[in-house]
Motif scaffolding. Structure first.
Motif, mmCIF file in Angstrom:
data_model
loop_
_atom_site.group_PDB
_atom_site.id
_atom_site.type_symbol
_atom_site.label_atom_id
_atom_site.label_comp_id
_atom_site.label_asym_id
_atom_site.label_seq_id
_atom_site.Cartn_x
_atom_site.Cartn_y
_atom_site.Cartn_z
ATOM 1 N N VAL A 15 0.799 -1.168 0.125
ATOM 2 C CA VAL A 15 -0.064 0.073 0.057
ATOM 3 C C VAL A 15 0.737 1.300 -0.160
ATOM 4 C CG1 VAL A 15 -1.888 1.228 1.133
ATOM 5 C CG2 VAL A 15 -1.682 -1.182 1.207
ATOM 6 N N PHE A 16 0.570 1.986 -1.038
ATOM 7 C CA PHE A 16 1.650 3.456 -1.047
ATOM 8 C C PHE A 16 0.528 4.368 -0.905
ATOM 9 C CE2 PHE A 16 3.528 0.580 -4.334
ATOM 10 C CZ PHE A 16 5.111 0.736 -4.025
ATOM 11 N N GLU A 17 1.034 5.781 -0.343
ATOM 12 C CA GLU A 17 0.422 6.804 -0.079
ATOM 13 C C GLU A 17 0.075 7.411 -1.359
ATOM 14 O OE1 GLU A 17 0.395 8.860 2.724
ATOM 15 O OE2 GLU A 17 1.799 7.641 3.979
ATOM 16 N N LEU A 18 -1.174 8.216 -1.189
ATOM 17 C CA LEU A 18 -1.708 8.995 -2.404
ATOM 18 C C LEU A 18 -1.172 10.375 -2.377
ATOM 19 C CD1 LEU A 18 -3.721 9.099 -4.924
ATOM 20 C CD2 LEU A 18 -5.467 9.479 -3.232
ATOM 21 N N TYR A 19 -0.350 10.675 -3.110
ATOM 22 C CA TYR A 19 0.418 12.092 -2.930
ATOM 23 C C TYR A 19 -0.361 13.012 -3.776
ATOM 24 C CZ TYR A 19 4.255 9.602 -1.006
ATOM 25 O OH TYR A 19 5.136 8.687 -0.278
ATOM 26 N N LEU A 20 -0.874 13.740 -2.929
ATOM 27 C CA LEU A 20 -1.663 15.022 -3.641
ATOM 28 C C LEU A 20 -0.903 16.518 -3.296
ATOM 29 C CD1 LEU A 20 -5.052 13.878 -2.884
ATOM 30 C CD2 LEU A 20 -3.827 13.511 -4.857
ATOM 31 N N ARG A 21 -0.460 16.411 -2.354
ATOM 32 C CA ARG A 21 0.254 17.896 -1.828
ATOM 33 C C ARG A 21 1.840 17.867 -1.505
ATOM 34 N NH1 ARG A 21 -4.603 18.478 0.890
ATOM 35 N NH2 ARG A 21 -3.701 17.128 2.795
ATOM 36 N N GLY A 22 2.659 18.772 -1.708
ATOM 37 C CA GLY A 22 3.937 18.524 -1.596
ATOM 38 C C GLY A 22 4.926 19.865 -2.226
ATOM 39 N N VAL A 190 -0.149 16.391 13.990
ATOM 40 C CA VAL A 190 -0.329 17.322 15.147
ATOM 41 C C VAL A 190 0.696 17.309 16.085
ATOM 42 C CG1 VAL A 190 -2.072 17.946 17.099
ATOM 43 C CG2 VAL A 190 -2.718 16.734 14.577
ATOM 44 N N SER A 191 1.135 18.735 16.565
ATOM 45 C CA SER A 191 2.266 18.864 17.689
ATOM 46 C C SER A 191 1.887 18.255 19.133
ATOM 47 C CB SER A 191 2.603 20.186 17.607
ATOM 48 O OG SER A 191 1.425 20.894 17.902
ATOM 49 N N TRP A 308 -5.224 24.761 10.074
ATOM 50 C CA TRP A 308 -4.157 25.077 8.801
ATOM 51 C C TRP A 308 -4.701 26.266 8.216
ATOM 52 C CZ3 TRP A 308 -5.269 19.856 10.167
ATOM 53 C CH2 TRP A 308 -4.119 19.071 10.674
ATOM 54 N N LYS A 309 -3.777 26.616 7.250
ATOM 55 C CA LYS A 309 -4.038 27.883 6.399
ATOM 56 C C LYS A 309 -3.010 27.870 5.101
ATOM 57 C CE LYS A 309 -0.976 31.111 8.795
ATOM 58 N NZ LYS A 309 -0.884 32.199 9.462
ATOM 59 N N ILE A 310 -3.447 28.497 4.332
ATOM 60 C CA ILE A 310 -2.475 28.497 3.004
ATOM 61 C C ILE A 310 -1.901 29.887 2.993
ATOM 62 C CG2 ILE A 310 -2.869 28.925 0.305
ATOM 63 C CD1 ILE A 310 -3.481 26.241 1.093
ATOM 64 N N GLU A 311 -0.497 29.837 2.816
ATOM 65 C CA GLU A 311 0.402 30.732 2.693
ATOM 66 C C GLU A 311 0.884 31.014 1.102
ATOM 67 O OE1 GLU A 311 3.465 31.074 5.276
ATOM 68 O OE2 GLU A 311 2.193 31.888 6.827
ATOM 69 N N VAL A 320 0.097 25.290 5.580
ATOM 70 C CA VAL A 320 0.895 25.402 6.703
ATOM 71 C C VAL A 320 0.209 25.465 7.974
ATOM 72 C CG1 VAL A 320 2.848 26.951 5.554
ATOM 73 C CG2 VAL A 320 1.102 28.327 6.679
ATOM 74 N N VAL A 321 0.815 25.373 9.106
ATOM 75 C CA VAL A 321 -0.026 25.107 10.190
ATOM 76 C C VAL A 321 -0.425 26.820 10.843
ATOM 77 C CG1 VAL A 321 0.262 24.796 12.622
ATOM 78 C CG2 VAL A 321 1.363 23.241 11.200
#
Length: 394
Positions: A15-22, A190-191, A308-311, A320-321
């Protein structure tokens, strides 16, 4: 590697990850061949499309006759993007029951375990070092019609954990509450609370029924309710003060600071209410994803606005967090804050950068990359003049 891991098994699932973001830096390969050499793997894997291209290459190679013959009587299930293929020595075909939109491989492992149970397999071994997989296996063991085991350790020291025995010891209610507790006290996304491990949280969970019910609710809905937030705040106070003198983190921060007469580091205090609420939103979001891991197409909303938010930086968007809404301290305090960096201001040592602030003339280092630009200084001066002009009593 897959054949070695599943040497005594009739079925192997990769089982591999489904990579969408990065990150999208580095070179991109449109296609990979068996003779191609990648010399800089770190740079290569920073690009999401390269990861997906590599996974597609591996799975398609396994579908070729030369590799299929190595399976002999075994069955191989391999994921590629949101699809899954069943590969045998005779051929390969797509499996609709294992088509999945989940991004994380952790959850997809449990989906494959449930599918194996439906196919008649009595025991499933999860080969994973990830604690997240262990927590989900405990929570969903009763919902999967097969005995679950988790294989972990090193090549020379392997351990196989019987999930059924652990759930029998702890109880199904505690195991289901583990999902919420694990996400709230710290996981991959999550921290964690500084200096507060999971041992105290586990003791509270196993001894207090109300805390079990609290973590039952975490992740059930995508939006965190005010009532659940208040319960999580009271639980956080218990982590930092066992006697439970306060149920408000801001009050507890003040009391602890006064008790220690100011001789206490900031990481020894609980987070303020603002930061804790953002933290709880992230934990709720992650718990919600885990609790839907047996669904092929869980309707997961955007993480934006849920901790989270978009920068936007250099024309590119990045997730980003979102640490907090307000200022980290009153303006009067921020004006007096100064770092003591001797040579260069860098994270995490620089106090100014840690709080998202620009260095000032009070800082020890007078020339660094974190100094405000000229335009920022002029804008600040203009604001000060406007304030003076508007003050009739000055």
């Amino acid at each position: 590697m897959a054949l070695n891991e599943g040497g005594k098994s009739n079925r192997i699932d990769v089982v591999f990850e489904l990579y969408l973001r990065g990150e999208e830096s580095g070179h991109q390969l449109q296609a990979i061949t068996g003779t191609q050499i990648v010399r800089q793997w770190r740079s290569f894997l920073t690009r999401v499309r390269n990861k997906n291209t590599l996974i597609s290459f591996i799975v398609r190679e396994w579908m070729k006759a030369g590799f299929r013959e190595k399976l002999q009587q075994k069955v191989l299930y391999a994921t590629m993007s949101d699809k899954c293929y069943r590969i045998t020595s005779d051929g390969s075909n797509e499996v609709e029951a294992l088509q999945c939109q989940q991004e994380e491989a952790d959850g997809r492992l449990l989906l494959h375990a449930a599918h194996a149970a439906e196919e008649g397999y009595e025991g499933v071994i999860l080969c994973s070092e990830d604690t997240d997989v262990f927590i989900m296996a405990l929570a969903f063991h009763d919902k999967i019609g097969a005995s679950l085991f988790q294989k972990c350790g090193t090549r020379t020291r392997t351990r196989i954990v019987d999930i059924r025995k652990v759930t029998a010891t702890l109880g199904t209610d505690v195991c289901w509450a583990f999902i919420g507790m694990h996400s709230f006290t710290g996981c991959d996304t999550v921290s964690a609370f500084a200096g507060k491990g999971k041992t105290n949280a586990l003791k509270l969970l196993t001894t207090r029924r109300n805390i079990q019910h609290m973590f039952f609710k975490l992740g059930e809905e995508w939006n965190l309710s005010p009532e659940l937030m208040n319960e999580l705040e009271a639980f956080t106070c218990l982590l930092y003060a066992a006697k439970g003198a306060s149920v408000k983190v801001n009050d507890l921060r003040y009391n602890l600071f006064c008790t220690k007469k100011g001789e206490i580091e900031s990481h020894q205090l609980p987070p303020c209410r603002d930061c804790l609420e953002k933290h709880a939103q992230r934990a709720n979001y992650q718990a919600g994803i885990w609790k839907r891991c047996l669904e092929q197409d869980p309707q997961v909303p955007s993480p934006v606005g849920r901790g989270w938010k978009i920068e936007r930086e250099e024309g590119a968007e990045q997730l980003v967090v979102d640490w907090m809404e307000g200022q980290p301290a009153p303006e009067a305090v921020l004006d007096l804050l100064a770092c003591t960096c001797p040579k260069k201001c860098t994270l995490p040592k620089c106090a100014c950068m840690a709080y998202g602030l620009k260095c000032t003339d009070m800082c020890k280092l007078q020339d660094c990359d974190n100094q405000p630009s000229i335009s920022d200084s002029e804008e600040s001066a203009d604001d000060d003049e406007d304030e003076l002009d508007s003050d009739d009593s000055y």
